[in-house]
Design a protein around this motif. Sequence first.
Motif, PDB file in Angstrom:
ATOM      1  N   ILE A  85       4.575   5.032   2.204  1.00 62.26           N
ATOM      2  CA  ILE A  85       3.488   5.767   1.560  1.00 62.26           C
ATOM      3  C   ILE A  85       2.240   4.899   1.732  1.00 62.26           C
ATOM      4  N   PRO A  86       1.356   5.257   2.646  1.00 64.55           N
ATOM      5  CA  PRO A  86       0.160   4.434   2.839  1.00 64.55           C
ATOM      6  C   PRO A  86      -0.776   4.573   1.638  1.00 64.55           C
ATOM      7  N   LEU A  87      -1.269   3.439   1.173  1.00 66.59           N
ATOM      8  CA  LEU A  87      -2.137   3.433   0.007  1.00 66.59           C
ATOM      9  C   LEU A  87      -3.570   3.117   0.400  1.00 66.59           C
ATOM     10  N   LYS A  88      -4.484   3.973  -0.010  1.00 64.38           N
ATOM     11  CA  LYS A  88      -5.908   3.721   0.207  1.00 64.38           C
ATOM     12  C   LYS A  88      -6.394   2.667  -0.782  1.00 64.38           C
ATOM     13  N   TYR A  89      -5.894   2.738  -2.033  1.00 63.04           N
ATOM     14  CA  TYR A  89      -6.183   1.742  -3.061  1.00 63.04           C
ATOM     15  C   TYR A  89      -4.868   1.252  -3.635  1.00 63.04           C
ATOM     16  N   ASN A  90      -4.823  -0.050  -3.898  1.00 65.02           N
ATOM     17  CA  ASN A  90      -3.652  -0.653  -4.526  1.00 65.02           C
ATOM     18  C   ASN A  90      -4.143  -1.850  -5.339  1.00 65.02           C
ATOM     19  N   SER A  91      -4.615  -1.565  -6.551  1.00 63.62           N
ATOM     20  CA  SER A  91      -5.135  -2.632  -7.407  1.00 63.62           C
ATOM     21  C   SER A  91      -4.253  -2.744  -8.648  1.00 63.62           C
TER      22      SER A  91
END
Length: 171
Positions: A74-80
């Motif tokens: 699952i590609p993540l654009k944001y991962n904070s």
Amino acid sequence: QRRFVEEATGKDIILKGRQMGFSSFILGAFTGDFIFKENSLSVVIADIADNAQDLLARVKHYIKAFEAHEKTKIPLKYNSKYELQNAINGARYIIGTAENTEFGRSKTITNLHMSEAAFYKHFSKLHAGAGTALVPTGRFVVETTANGFNDFKTFYNDSEMGETDFKAHFY
């Protein structure tokens, strides 16, 4: 949890004992929307920052388990530490705390989880603000262990008496 699934209405309030797995279950259900439902927004309001980060870590664990099981990524654009965004379908998962009484108010929320809500200093304000941001078909779950007499307890009692549009569950 099985009983909750059978009885849930989409607007539910859960008063429970410790370590019954309801937060994990709710996070997992909302993670399904994050993976599969285009442009969904799942919001979790935790009582304090440490718990917020723990809850999002659990969501990240569920995503990794899904990826391993399905042999996909699952590609993540944001991962904070407070937000995830699915790069494929635009779905978002955000975590905040009850310390910010405006959290969630200006969003368009698909799923809302108020975790350990009896410990919020401003339960009524958060419930009213974030709750109005929920889409008509959205899911709203308030869950907590008991914490004496407070706004949450009043809301739970009112829900139990049928005086709100929330279904009260006691486990």
